[in-house]
Design a protein around this motif. Structure first.
Motif, PDB file in Angstrom:
ATOM      1  N   ASN A  85       0.807  -1.216   0.000  1.00 53.54           N
ATOM      2  CA  ASN A  85       0.000   0.000   0.000  1.00 53.54           C
ATOM      3  C   ASN A  85       0.847   1.276   0.000  1.00 53.54           C
ATOM      4  O   ASN A  85       0.304   2.368  -0.073  1.00 53.54           O
ATOM      5  N   CYS A  86       2.177   1.138   0.084  1.00 54.73           N
ATOM      6  CA  CYS A  86       3.114   2.249  -0.106  1.00 54.73           C
ATOM      7  C   CYS A  86       4.338   1.682  -0.815  1.00 54.73           C
ATOM      8  O   CYS A  86       5.367   1.430  -0.179  1.00 54.73           O
ATOM      9  N   ASP A 136      -2.617   1.093   7.963  1.00 57.44           N
ATOM     10  CA  ASP A 136      -3.513   1.965   7.191  1.00 57.44           C
ATOM     11  C   ASP A 136      -4.639   2.400   8.124  1.00 57.44           C
ATOM     12  O   ASP A 136      -5.704   1.802   8.147  1.00 57.44           O
ATOM     13  N   ARG A 169      -4.271   3.438   1.255  1.00 58.99           N
ATOM     14  CA  ARG A 169      -2.961   4.100   1.199  1.00 58.99           C
ATOM     15  C   ARG A 169      -2.349   4.021   2.592  1.00 58.99           C
ATOM     16  O   ARG A 169      -2.924   4.517   3.556  1.00 58.99           O
ATOM     17  N   CYS A 201       2.822   6.761   3.491  1.00 54.16           N
ATOM     18  CA  CYS A 201       2.759   7.655   2.327  1.00 54.16           C
ATOM     19  C   CYS A 201       1.432   8.394   2.230  1.00 54.16           C
ATOM     20  O   CYS A 201       1.160   9.037   1.224  1.00 54.16           O
ATOM     21  N   ASP A 202       0.621   8.305   3.271  1.00 55.39           N
ATOM     22  CA  ASP A 202      -0.684   8.961   3.267  1.00 55.39           C
ATOM     23  C   ASP A 202      -0.539  10.384   3.795  1.00 55.39           C
ATOM     24  O   ASP A 202      -0.019  10.589   4.893  1.00 55.39           O
ATOM     25  N   GLU A 220      -7.134  10.382  -3.554  1.00 56.41           N
ATOM     26  CA  GLU A 220      -6.101  11.389  -3.324  1.00 56.41           C
ATOM     27  C   GLU A 220      -6.549  12.379  -2.255  1.00 56.41           C
ATOM     28  O   GLU A 220      -7.734  12.687  -2.130  1.00 56.41           O
TER      29      GLU A 220
END
Length: 314
Positions: free
Chosen positions: A64-65, A75, A81, A85-86, A97
């Protein structure tokens, strides 16, 4: 000369015989791409796409990253995400996004500043710079950067050990509460920034006729919620507040005591979701030789006025 074509064909057949007799080549192993080298494949071997991994699903799933090492695949908001990296790990992304108007890699939903102020290595944002006079950079509406003041009715349950016996009561507290830091809201009234310190103070009585109460006196608390500490702010512990509470109560007359006890108590206080708090305490009877006792208090919060003069936080 007529035998020349036949001779050439024979030579070609003999030359190709060893190649035809060779064993077919062994298939190469399936390549597993792991861009960030965290042990979780970018996609499962042999697949072009797969659902994102999470701590409860680590097989047949995609990293997920993929460009940020995160072997645990945490997460928090469940948007696919990973936290690593979120831009807003506590707010699910819309359409995949997070909007980032100022380009500081902190999503607008959780950015504490309209200007560029990225997170440092610990995950905390740098102080908000003074807005510059340029297009798109204006000072926020001052009405949306405010203090908060609240009024509570607080049902309390009090119990303590005194001279070998249990005493206690249930009653109501009328309290005023607020914060020692700044709140920040968007135009819709959603709280974007919360302070770390909270206070409350008021009076408690265990009788409808408060002047005839068997327990009557002031109560106060100072609570701390370390929102600036990234591991706390991103975990389930963010729903708790930790602090100290104190009370000074005239209590019911206890058999064998000359004066009506005046208890001064203090102890740690833990609050959950601004609904419930627990406070074990030690107390001293100031009216009878500072006799020691101990006990606990259970407090429920009911807000009569959600806020005074500030937007309603969602």
């Amino acid at each position: 000369m007529r035998s020349t074509p036949l001779l050439l064909a024979s030579l070609l057949l003999l030359a190709s015989a060893p190649a035809l007799a060779q064993t077919p080549p062994v298939a190469e192993p399936v390549r597993i791409d792991d861009s960030d080298k965290d042990g979780v494949p970018d996609v499962p071997p042999g697949q072009k796409e797969a659902p994102p991994c999470n701590p409860n699903q680590m097989e047949a799933c995609a990293d997920n990253c993929p460009h940020d090492p995160n072997p645990s695949q945490d997460d928090s908001d469940g948007d696919g995400r990973g936290n690593a990296c979120d831009f807003c790990p506590e707010h699910a992304a819309k359409d995949g996004e997070h909007a980032d108007s100022d380009g500081d890699e902190v999503g607008d939903e959780c950015d504490n500043c309209p200007d560029y102020n990225p997170r440092d290595e610990s995950g905390e944002q740098s102080p908000c710079p003074e807005p510059e006079t340029r297009p798109g950079k204006t000072r926020p509406d001052p009405k949306l950067r405010v203090q908060r003041l609240q009024f509570f009715i607080r049902p309390l349950a009090l119990g303590y050990r005194y001279q070998g016996s249990w005493a206690g009561s249930t009653g109501l507290g009328l309290h005023l509460g607020g914060s020692l830091g700044e709140w920040r809201f968007d135009e819709q009234g959603t709280a974007l920034r919360m302070p770390e310190w909270y206070w409350s103070a008021g009076v408690y009585g265990d009788s409808v006729n408060i002047f005839a109460a068997e327990h009557l006196g002031p109560y106060a608390a100072l609570d701390w919620r370390p929102m600036g500490w990234a591991p706390y702010a991103r975990s389930g512990w963010r729903h708790f507040k930790f602090g100290m509470g104190t009370h000074l109560l005239w209590s019911q007359r206890v058999e064998g005591v000359e004066n009506r006890p005046l208890h001064l108590g203090v102890g740690p206080r833990v609050g959950f979701l601004d609904i419930l708090s627990v406070m074990p305490f030690a107390q001293f009877d100031l009216a009878n030789g500072r006799a020691f006792s101990w006990g606990g208090m259970l407090v429920f919060d009911f807000k009569i006025l959600q806020d005074l003069g500030v937007p309603l936080a969602k």
